[in-house]
Scaffold this motif. Structure first.
Motif, PDB file in Angstrom:
ATOM      1  N   LYS A  75       0.827  -1.215   0.000  1.00  0.00           N
ATOM      2  CA  LYS A  75       0.000   0.000   0.000  1.00  0.00           C
ATOM      3  C   LYS A  75       0.865   1.272   0.000  1.00  0.00           C
ATOM      4  O   LYS A  75       0.590   2.235   0.707  1.00  0.00           O
ATOM      5  CB  LYS A  75      -0.953   0.011   1.201  1.00  0.00           C
ATOM      6  N   LYS A  76       1.921   1.225  -0.806  1.00  0.00           N
ATOM      7  CA  LYS A  76       2.840   2.361  -0.882  1.00  0.00           C
ATOM      8  C   LYS A  76       3.439   2.451  -2.281  1.00  0.00           C
ATOM      9  O   LYS A  76       4.044   1.491  -2.762  1.00  0.00           O
ATOM     10  CB  LYS A  76       3.960   2.210   0.154  1.00  0.00           C
ATOM     11  N   TYR A  77       3.306   3.621  -2.915  1.00  0.00           N
ATOM     12  CA  TYR A  77       3.797   3.812  -4.278  1.00  0.00           C
ATOM     13  C   TYR A  77       5.124   4.572  -4.261  1.00  0.00           C
ATOM     14  O   TYR A  77       5.242   5.670  -4.804  1.00  0.00           O
ATOM     15  CB  TYR A  77       2.755   4.561  -5.110  1.00  0.00           C
ATOM     16  N   SER A  78       6.131   3.958  -3.655  1.00  0.00           N
ATOM     17  CA  SER A  78       7.466   4.545  -3.663  1.00  0.00           C
ATOM     18  C   SER A  78       8.141   4.200  -4.994  1.00  0.00           C
ATOM     19  O   SER A  78       7.729   3.254  -5.688  1.00  0.00           O
ATOM     20  CB  SER A  78       8.294   3.984  -2.512  1.00  0.00           C
ATOM     21  N   PRO A  79       9.187   4.944  -5.396  1.00  0.00           N
ATOM     22  CA  PRO A  79       9.885   4.622  -6.646  1.00  0.00           C
ATOM     23  C   PRO A  79      10.390   3.178  -6.685  1.00  0.00           C
ATOM     24  O   PRO A  79      10.255   2.495  -7.714  1.00  0.00           O
ATOM     25  CB  PRO A  79      11.044   5.627  -6.669  1.00  0.00           C
ATOM     26  N   LEU A  80      10.956   2.687  -5.573  1.00  0.00           N
ATOM     27  CA  LEU A  80      11.452   1.312  -5.537  1.00  0.00           C
ATOM     28  C   LEU A  80      10.316   0.320  -5.722  1.00  0.00           C
ATOM     29  O   LEU A  80      10.429  -0.637  -6.505  1.00  0.00           O
ATOM     30  CB  LEU A  80      12.181   1.043  -4.216  1.00  0.00           C
ATOM     31  N   ASN A  81       9.209   0.525  -5.007  1.00  0.00           N
ATOM     32  CA  ASN A  81       8.076  -0.385  -5.131  1.00  0.00           C
ATOM     33  C   ASN A  81       7.503  -0.385  -6.540  1.00  0.00           C
ATOM     34  O   ASN A  81       7.068  -1.422  -7.049  1.00  0.00           O
ATOM     35  CB  ASN A  81       6.987  -0.013  -4.125  1.00  0.00           C
ATOM     36  N   MET A  82       7.505   0.769  -7.170  1.00  0.00           N
ATOM     37  CA  MET A  82       6.982   0.866  -8.532  1.00  0.00           C
ATOM     38  C   MET A  82       7.880   0.120  -9.524  1.00  0.00           C
ATOM     39  O   MET A  82       7.388  -0.549 -10.436  1.00  0.00           O
ATOM     40  CB  MET A  82       6.826   2.329  -8.933  1.00  0.00           C
ATOM     41  N   ILE A  83       9.189   0.215  -9.342  1.00  0.00           N
ATOM     42  CA  ILE A  83      10.108  -0.510 -10.232  1.00  0.00           C
ATOM     43  C   ILE A  83       9.972  -2.016 -10.022  1.00  0.00           C
ATOM     44  O   ILE A  83       9.926  -2.801 -10.982  1.00  0.00           O
ATOM     45  CB  ILE A  83      11.557  -0.055  -9.997  1.00  0.00           C
ATOM     46  N   LEU A  84       9.878  -2.436  -8.757  1.00  0.00           N
ATOM     47  CA  LEU A  84       9.697  -3.861  -8.472  1.00  0.00           C
ATOM     48  C   LEU A  84       8.377  -4.368  -9.039  1.00  0.00           C
ATOM     49  O   LEU A  84       8.297  -5.478  -9.583  1.00  0.00           O
ATOM     50  CB  LEU A  84       9.754  -4.104  -6.965  1.00  0.00           C
ATOM     51  N   SER A  85       7.323  -3.559  -8.925  1.00  0.00           N
ATOM     52  CA  SER A  85       6.007  -3.959  -9.412  1.00  0.00           C
ATOM     53  C   SER A  85       5.936  -4.001 -10.931  1.00  0.00           C
ATOM     54  O   SER A  85       5.061  -4.663 -11.494  1.00  0.00           O
ATOM     55  CB  SER A  85       4.927  -3.015  -8.865  1.00  0.00           C
ATOM     56  N   SER A  86       6.839  -3.301 -11.591  1.00  0.00           N
ATOM     57  CA  SER A  86       6.896  -3.330 -13.055  1.00  0.00           C
ATOM     58  C   SER A  86       7.909  -4.353 -13.557  1.00  0.00           C
ATOM     59  O   SER A  86       8.106  -4.490 -14.762  1.00  0.00           O
ATOM     60  CB  SER A  86       7.257  -1.945 -13.594  1.00  0.00           C
ATOM     61  N   MET A  87       8.556  -5.064 -12.655  1.00  0.00           N
ATOM     62  CA  MET A  87       9.608  -6.024 -12.977  1.00  0.00           C
ATOM     63  C   MET A  87      10.758  -5.329 -13.707  1.00  0.00           C
ATOM     64  O   MET A  87      11.418  -5.914 -14.574  1.00  0.00           O
ATOM     65  CB  MET A  87       9.057  -7.189 -13.799  1.00  0.00           C
TER      66      MET A  87
END
Length: 267
Positions: free
Chosen positions: A195-207
């Protein structure tokens, strides 16, 4: 208009960079086809047999199922088999695994049973090549000290095994020590889960770190089988598909129909 064209050009370049480099795995089949199978998630465990225990692994091996398990380092550098970073859920001890020695960990009871936290070396000796192993490397930071320790234990192991991790740096580092190892990237939508849209989480979520890990297969959350990064990595680039965690016969049938290799429990 010139600014608009520049912005469109930059956007197109970023999309191409993502499609052709960032998300692209090194998808391939393993040298040993036995690795493409169904795996018992943390062994065959139930209300009386704790997860990631020698008893759960013995049951899975006796039944002929592949075994998925988790490894991390004790404070004295021993590779231990345990899923959570905290010991609380499985042992009742409010401490992180990495802060205890192997001896201290093996004195703890798993879920109130006679089973204790096993060392990875014990699991390898128990399974002894009878069934494939799917070894998850645990790690939430840049520390890759786990990789050479795991590689040292696996280099002379005679059974089939493959490696996976949520941490792309661990997947990358593992290949330095075991160049021919079959490695996979674990995937979930981190932004959704945390439940957090940090830059790292976004890159991980986009593979978007696949260019570092260059995984041979993708092991994804069953909630994300239709996610765009999963489809790109597995359909466009043909990486084999592992899916977790499968808990019903209906879900298992769907995996088989889709050509996915299930990581299952409680079936």
């Amino acid at each position: 208009m010139t600014v608009l064209y520049i912005l469109l050009g930059v956007l197109c370049a970023l999309i191409l960079l993502y499609l052709l480099l960032l998300v692209r795995p090194k998808g391939r089949k393993p040298e040993d086809d036995r690795l493409l199978c169904e795996y018992a998630h943390r062994g065959l465990h139930d209300d009386t047999v704790p997860e990631n225990s020698l008893q759960a692994f013995a049951k899975a091996a006796d039944a002929g199922f592949g075994i998925e398990l988790d490894v991390q380092l004790s404070s004295d550098g021993v590779v231990m088999v345990f899923h959570d970073y905290s010991l609380a859920r499985m042992t009742g001890k409010e401490e992180k695994l990495k802060n205890l020695t192997a001896g201290e960990l093996q004195a703890l009871s798993l879920a109130g049973t006679e089973q204790t936290v096993p060392a990875f070396s014990q699991v390898l000796a128990l399974v002894n090549g009878r069934v494939p192993l799917l070894v998850e490397l645990k790690g939430e930071d840049l520390n890759s000290a786990l990789c050479p320790k795991v590689a040292e234990l696996l280099k002379d192991y005679q059974g089939p095994y493959c490696i996976e991790s949520f941490n792309p740096l661990l997947v990358k580092n593992m290949k330095k020590y075991l160049p021919r190892v079959y490695c996979g990237q674990l995937y979930t939508n981190v932004c959704r889960d945390k439940k957090k849209y940090s830059p790292l989480n976004m890159i991980l979520s986009s593979m978007g770190f696949n260019f570092l890990a260059r995984p041979n297969f993708i092991a994804y959350n069953d909630k994300d089988r239709n996610a765009l990064p999963v489809k790109l990595a597995t359909r466009l680039y043909k990486a084999p598909r592992f899916v977790w965690t499968v808990r019903t016969k209906e879900e298992l049938a769907l995996c088989r129909e889709n050509g996915e290799f299930a990581i299952f429990e409680n079936l």
